[in-house]
Design a protein around this motif. Structure first.
Motif, PDB file in Angstrom:
ATOM      1  N   ALA A 113     -19.467  57.568  19.590  1.00  0.00           N
ATOM      2  CA  ALA A 113     -18.941  56.417  18.861  1.00  0.00           C
ATOM      3  C   ALA A 113     -19.306  55.077  19.508  1.00  0.00           C
ATOM      4  O   ALA A 113     -19.638  54.121  18.794  1.00  0.00           O
ATOM      5  CB  ALA A 113     -17.425  56.544  18.715  1.00  0.00           C
ATOM      6  N   PRO A 114     -19.264  54.950  20.854  1.00  0.00           N
ATOM      7  CA  PRO A 114     -19.617  53.652  21.439  1.00  0.00           C
ATOM      8  C   PRO A 114     -21.053  53.230  21.134  1.00  0.00           C
ATOM      9  O   PRO A 114     -21.308  52.068  20.794  1.00  0.00           O
ATOM     10  CB  PRO A 114     -19.404  53.875  22.936  1.00  0.00           C
ATOM     11  N   SER A 115     -22.018  54.167  21.236  1.00  0.00           N
ATOM     12  CA  SER A 115     -23.411  53.810  20.967  1.00  0.00           C
ATOM     13  C   SER A 115     -23.613  53.470  19.492  1.00  0.00           C
ATOM     14  O   SER A 115     -24.321  52.516  19.150  1.00  0.00           O
ATOM     15  CB  SER A 115     -24.340  54.954  21.372  1.00  0.00           C
ATOM     16  N   LEU A 116     -22.991  54.246  18.609  1.00  0.00           N
ATOM     17  CA  LEU A 116     -23.111  53.957  17.179  1.00  0.00           C
ATOM     18  C   LEU A 116     -22.494  52.603  16.857  1.00  0.00           C
ATOM     19  O   LEU A 116     -23.067  51.817  16.093  1.00  0.00           O
ATOM     20  CB  LEU A 116     -22.439  55.057  16.368  1.00  0.00           C
ATOM     21  N   GLY A 117     -21.337  52.323  17.432  1.00  0.00           N
ATOM     22  CA  GLY A 117     -20.700  51.030  17.206  1.00  0.00           C
ATOM     23  C   GLY A 117     -21.554  49.879  17.709  1.00  0.00           C
ATOM     24  O   GLY A 117     -21.660  48.831  17.053  1.00  0.00           O
ATOM     25  N   PHE A 118     -22.189  50.062  18.875  1.00  0.00           N
ATOM     26  CA  PHE A 118     -23.071  49.052  19.453  1.00  0.00           C
ATOM     27  C   PHE A 118     -24.215  48.744  18.484  1.00  0.00           C
ATOM     28  O   PHE A 118     -24.526  47.575  18.206  1.00  0.00           O
ATOM     29  CB  PHE A 118     -23.605  49.555  20.785  1.00  0.00           C
ATOM     30  N   LEU A 119     -24.858  49.775  17.963  1.00  0.00           N
ATOM     31  CA  LEU A 119     -26.016  49.580  17.086  1.00  0.00           C
ATOM     32  C   LEU A 119     -25.612  48.990  15.734  1.00  0.00           C
ATOM     33  O   LEU A 119     -26.256  48.057  15.230  1.00  0.00           O
ATOM     34  CB  LEU A 119     -26.739  50.913  16.887  1.00  0.00           C
ATOM     35  N   LEU A 120     -24.537  49.508  15.145  1.00  0.00           N
ATOM     36  CA  LEU A 120     -24.097  48.998  13.842  1.00  0.00           C
ATOM     37  C   LEU A 120     -23.682  47.536  13.932  1.00  0.00           C
ATOM     38  O   LEU A 120     -23.935  46.751  13.002  1.00  0.00           O
ATOM     39  CB  LEU A 120     -22.935  49.852  13.324  1.00  0.00           C
ATOM     40  N   ALA A 121     -23.069  47.147  15.045  1.00  0.00           N
ATOM     41  CA  ALA A 121     -22.641  45.756  15.221  1.00  0.00           C
ATOM     42  C   ALA A 121     -23.818  44.808  15.406  1.00  0.00           C
ATOM     43  O   ALA A 121     -23.647  43.586  15.289  1.00  0.00           O
ATOM     44  CB  ALA A 121     -21.697  45.649  16.421  1.00  0.00           C
ATOM     45  N   ARG A 122     -25.002  45.355  15.670  1.00  0.00           N
ATOM     46  CA  ARG A 122     -26.188  44.526  15.910  1.00  0.00           C
ATOM     47  C   ARG A 122     -27.244  44.698  14.811  1.00  0.00           C
ATOM     48  O   ARG A 122     -28.427  44.491  15.039  1.00  0.00           O
ATOM     49  CB  ARG A 122     -26.754  44.833  17.298  1.00  0.00           C
ATOM     50  N   GLY A 123     -26.795  45.042  13.623  1.00  0.00           N
ATOM     51  CA  GLY A 123     -27.666  45.016  12.459  1.00  0.00           C
ATOM     52  C   GLY A 123     -28.379  46.300  12.108  1.00  0.00           C
ATOM     53  O   GLY A 123     -29.158  46.329  11.145  1.00  0.00           O
ATOM     54  N   PHE A 124     -28.156  47.368  12.857  1.00  0.00           N
ATOM     55  CA  PHE A 124     -28.772  48.644  12.509  1.00  0.00           C
ATOM     56  C   PHE A 124     -27.987  49.301  11.377  1.00  0.00           C
ATOM     57  O   PHE A 124     -26.759  49.199  11.312  1.00  0.00           O
ATOM     58  CB  PHE A 124     -28.821  49.572  13.727  1.00  0.00           C
ATOM     59  N   VAL A 125     -28.726  49.988  10.502  1.00  0.00           N
ATOM     60  CA  VAL A 125     -28.119  50.655   9.346  1.00  0.00           C
ATOM     61  C   VAL A 125     -28.500  52.129   9.377  1.00  0.00           C
ATOM     62  O   VAL A 125     -29.680  52.466   9.577  1.00  0.00           O
ATOM     63  CB  VAL A 125     -28.611  50.015   8.025  1.00  0.00           C
ATOM     64  N   GLU A 126     -27.525  53.009   9.182  1.00  0.00           N
ATOM     65  CA  GLU A 126     -27.816  54.444   9.175  1.00  0.00           C
ATOM     66  C   GLU A 126     -28.715  54.806   8.001  1.00  0.00           C
ATOM     67  O   GLU A 126     -28.480  54.382   6.863  1.00  0.00           O
ATOM     68  CB  GLU A 126     -26.521  55.245   9.098  1.00  0.00           C
ATOM     69  N   THR A 127     -29.753  55.610   8.279  1.00  0.00           N
ATOM     70  CA  THR A 127     -30.686  56.040   7.240  1.00  0.00           C
ATOM     71  C   THR A 127     -30.630  57.540   6.977  1.00  0.00           C
ATOM     72  O   THR A 127     -30.899  57.982   5.864  1.00  0.00           O
ATOM     73  CB  THR A 127     -32.129  55.664   7.609  1.00  0.00           C
ATOM     74  N   MET A 128     -30.315  58.345   7.985  1.00  0.00           N
ATOM     75  CA  MET A 128     -30.226  59.785   7.799  1.00  0.00           C
ATOM     76  C   MET A 128     -29.593  60.419   9.022  1.00  0.00           C
ATOM     77  O   MET A 128     -29.401  59.759  10.049  1.00  0.00           O
ATOM     78  CB  MET A 128     -31.610  60.409   7.555  1.00  0.00           C
TER      79      MET A 128
END
Length: 308
Positions: A113-128
């Motif tokens: 969860a911490p890594s996913l939260g870090f990336l999502l908060a910086r403009g990354f969007v899940e693709t698959m």
């Protein structure tokens, strides 16, 4: 301070040098990775200036396809939430953009969860999501699958080992390549091109090179290749580059039958475990029917950093 260095409080981000090899290896090992896993195009590290200098983070970037880059970020646990990750990402994104990146792809475990939260908060969007499954070969549930193979044979679809096809027809790589290009249309892509359009086709020579390279990474018998053949044409495959079926022949159990045959081969070769990674829901179900169990799920995310 050089142009390639970014100061952030107590943390300095700079290009990784040959002298940093051992420190980077220790950092990677702390995350269960070997130094050979590190990408080769661009590397940087986050350090606490010394003396002695102390490495607290690592970043990398490399091109997957024109304009599409993968990135890797790792920060030592005590230094997380202190700015090192943000500075590493800024450095990596800037250098990748300079190298021609239009998009950046990052990956993190679904449980992280911490890594996913870090990336999502910086403009990354899940693709698959890519799911890893493992089968204990001795425990495989193969009941009834022999009848499926017989049913397919009654419809003119027979399963043949790749080794037999190569012995019969050395140029079968061209036909195998044709099938691979057709079958992978519609496969989940972690960094898809915008809008509809076909996936760029592989040439037979490149396909053969990729297959043989991938095959060399497996234990003997763990990636035995099989082809589904109908009237001299290939309509399905399983092997070192995964499992796929011609769209015109899907929903007939061909993928399940091919994986069943591969499991039988693994037993014959004394292979204890088989693993599979897929983002395809149908393939997940086919594997589950054979006894594969889900081990982990990797989330793939993308951020745009340049113009197409």
């Amino acid at each position: 301070m050089g142009a390639d260095e970014v100061l952030a409080g107590a943390v300095l981000v700079r290009p990784a040098l040959p002298a940093d090899r051992l420190a980077v290896a220790f950092l990677l090992a702390s995350a269960g990775r070997g130094p050979e896993d590190a990408p080769s195009l661009g590397r940087c590290i986050a350090v606490v200036p010394g003396p002695p200098e102390f490495v607290v983070g690592y970043g990398g970037w490399w091109q997957v396809r024109p304009g599409k880059f993968r990135i890797e970020l790792l920060v030592a646990r005590p230094w997380r939430r202190r700015g090192a990750g943000s500075r590493l990402l800024h450095h990596v994104a800037s250098r990748a953009r300079d190298a021609g990146a239009v998009t950046l792809q990052a990956r993190a475990g679904s449980e992280d969860a911490p890594s996913l939260g870090f990336l999502l908060a910086r403009g990354f969007v899940e693709t698959m999501r890519m799911h890893r499954q493992v089968l204990q070969v001795a425990d495989a549930d193969l009941s009834g699958h022999g009848r499926l193979v017989a049913w397919l044979a009654g419809r003119g679809i027979v399963l043949a080992p790749l080794a037999d096809e190569l012995a019969r027809w050395p140029d079968c790589w061209e036909e195998y390549c044709r099938l691979f290009n057709v079958a992978r249309q519609g496969w989940p892509d972690p960094d898809p091109d915008p809008g509809p359009g076909p996936v760029a086709a592989l040439a037979p020579a490149e396909f053969r090179r990729r297959y043989q390279t991938a095959e060399g990474q497996y234990r003997p018998g763990a990636a035995a290749g099989f082809l589904a053949v109908r009237a001299g044409r290939y309509v399905g495959f399983t092997g070192a580059l995964g499992t796929g079926v011609d769209p015109a022949f899907r929903r007939q159990g061909i993928a399940t039958a091919l994986k069943y045959r591969a499991v039988l081969s693994a037993r014959e070769h004394g292979v204890a475990t088989l693993s599979s990674s897929t983002g395809n829901a149908a393939m997940l179900r086919a594997n589950k029917r054979l006894g594969f169990r889900l081990i982990s799920t990797e989330v793939r995310l993308v951020r745009t950093v340049g113009r197409r």
